[in-house]
Design an enzyme around this catalytic site. Structure first.
Site: not given
Length: 495
Positions: A282, A168, A186, A233, A172-173
């Site tokens: 954000d 995967n 996550w 991906e 994710y920052r």
């Protein structure tokens, strides 16, 4: 022709007049955010800052921050990409010899999109190997004043299912704590978190993770795509670029990353270690509050000899992620239609930050059809996070906010046409009384039928006689009046 890497894409942007190179000295602490935010909201170019914090590592930002640049990144109109992808999912049966030959060609093309592993010696991301990792050497942005620290905002986070080995890649920052550790943001609905929790249940103490920073645009986009959990991906990226993604093994963990990456962080996450991550300005336009997340320990950094550091910023829309999200809307609409063929069109408005509103038009065929579609959408992939779904008739332009509000206001009796549900909500939704769980609203804004209990006559839309319209069109120039503004396509992809 697929981009070789990030710098090949940047070269293309420069050639097309879509890039501004800036030699003036700037700071990675707030200044780049302020400059990039102003440029985004002015519809300006991608930016390449070449003198950041007095160092020699350039920062690339706003690379995807327009419809044209998004289409350039994907090398096609996202609507056409979606149609191609849906056709692969639902191929027509060949009926004759020529059709069978065509199918063989299509199958060959499919086999050519799977990632392939190359020798480490040929991988640009291995030109420099830092066995003593130090994140402070890179111009990582401090984005907004109340952020908890510096954040890596465009990371491609690679994990494998500890049981099946399925790969995967998600975005994710990473909250930088010090030279060797970061937070790992996550969300518990994401596949990376699923792999982490499975590892924890299996008793694995150190769960391997690799993070690539800066690859070709198809790979970067694929990390954000709402793909089914069992779709790699990197296969999807191969489909987008029409060419396999070249992967290379890491130095210290059993994972592969794109060989063309600018920077690679290798390491592990302790399955029993959590730390406050955030706050962070954000994409909702608010700060996401600090919460406990796993900690990423970096064991090795590899990078190109002269790396480029790509970043993005999020905040009050419109921002760069809005254009990425709009491409996702168009690419994945045909997928929705394979499951719900009554859907005509869909808009996830930028102002709704992609999980607050979905405007959907349908070809209504039976009583209660709109409510059926609402329920079905809440059960499909990341649509589960959509807080408000509003359904319209097929003649509504769901991309025209003015028309949407007009239809919504005139077609809805709140008591009859509004339904509520409860379930999972986006982790960044600060309005829900509980984290990850809250309510959602569905609205039937279609015209109501007698078979739905509406006994009165539904009034027709006001429209001028067609013959009069034609005549006035013919004499308009003679009247000396300004021409009516034509409603254009809601976006111009520029391809």
């Amino acid at each position: 022709m697929a981009y070789r890497d990030l710098r090949d894409f940047i070269k293309k942007l420069k050639k097309e007049g879509e890039l501004k190179e800036i030699d003036y000295p700037v700071s990675s602490y707030l200044e780049i955010t302020e400059i990039a935010d102003r440029v985004i909201k002015a519809g300006g170019p991608a930016l390449l800052f070449k003198n950041v914090d007095g160092g020699n590592i350039p920062v690339a930002i706003n690379l995807f921050a327009s419809y044209k640049r998004m289409a350039m990144a994907l090398e096609d109109d996202p609507d056409r990409i979606g149609e191609r992808a849906a056709k692969l999912l639902k191929p027509e049966k060949p009926v004759g010899f020529i059709d069978k030959l065509k199918k063989l060609v299509e199958l060959k093309k499919i086999s050519d999109i799977f990632p392939k592993e190359i020798d480490k010696r040929k991988a640009p991301c291995k030109e420099v190997i830092m066995k003593e990792p130090d994140l402070s050497k890179f111009p990582i942005l401090f984005c907004w004043p109340k952020d908890g620290g510096r954040f890596i905002t465009l990371p491609l986070v690679f994990t494998k299912d500890p049981e099946t080995g399925e790969r995967n890649c998600g975005m994710y920052r990473l909250h930088v704590y010090d030279r060797k550790t970061t937070g790992m943001h996550w969300h518990w609905h994401k596949v990376g978190a699923k792999h982490f929790l499975k590892a924890k249940k299996m008793g694995i103490k150190k769960f391997p993770v690799a993070v690539a920073i800066g690859s070709d645009p198809a790979v970067i986009y694929s990390a954000t795509a709402p793909l089914p959990e069992d779709v790699d991906e990197m296969v999807f990226a191969g489909f987008l670029r029409g060419k396999p993604v070249e992967m290379v093994k890491c130095e210290t963990v059993d994972l592969e990353v794109p060989a063309n990456a600018e920077i690679v962080l290798e390491g592990y996450v302790e399955t029993d270690e959590f730390r406050f991550e955030g706050p962070f300005g954000d994409h909702t336009g608010y700060y996401s509050l600090p919460d406990f997340y796993p900690v990423f320990h970096i064991t090795c950094i590899t990078h190109r000899r002269n790396p480029i550091y790509p970043a993005t910023i999020v905040g009050k829309p419109p921002m760069e992620d809005c254009y990425i999200g709009k491409a996702t809307e168009r690419i994945f609409l045909p997928f929705l239609k394979t499951q719900l063929p009554e859907i005509v069109d869909m808009s996830l408005p930028i102002e709704g930050v992609f999980h607050n509103f979905a405007f959907v038009s349908i070809d209504k065929r039976y009583p209660g059809h709109a409510k059926k579609v609402i329920s079905a959408l809440w059960g499909m992939g990341q649509m589960i996070f959509t807080k408000n779904i509003i359904i319209f008739d097929k003649d509504t332009n769901v991309h025209d906010i003015g028309e949407v509000i007009w239809r919504w206001g005139n077609n809805v009796d709140p008591k009859r046409d509004v339904i509520f549900s409860e379930g999972p909500v986006d982790a960044l939704d600060h309005t829900s009384p509980l984290p990850f769980y809250g309510s959602k609203m569905g609205v039937d804004a279609t015209r109501k039928w007698p078979s739905e209990g509406f006994e009165r006559d539904w009034p027709p839309d006001i429209e001028m006689d067609a013959a009069v319209v034609k005549k006035v069109d013919e004499i308009w120039d003679k009247l000396g009046l300004p021409k009516k503004k034509e409603k254009k396509n809601p976006w111009s992809w520029g391809v």
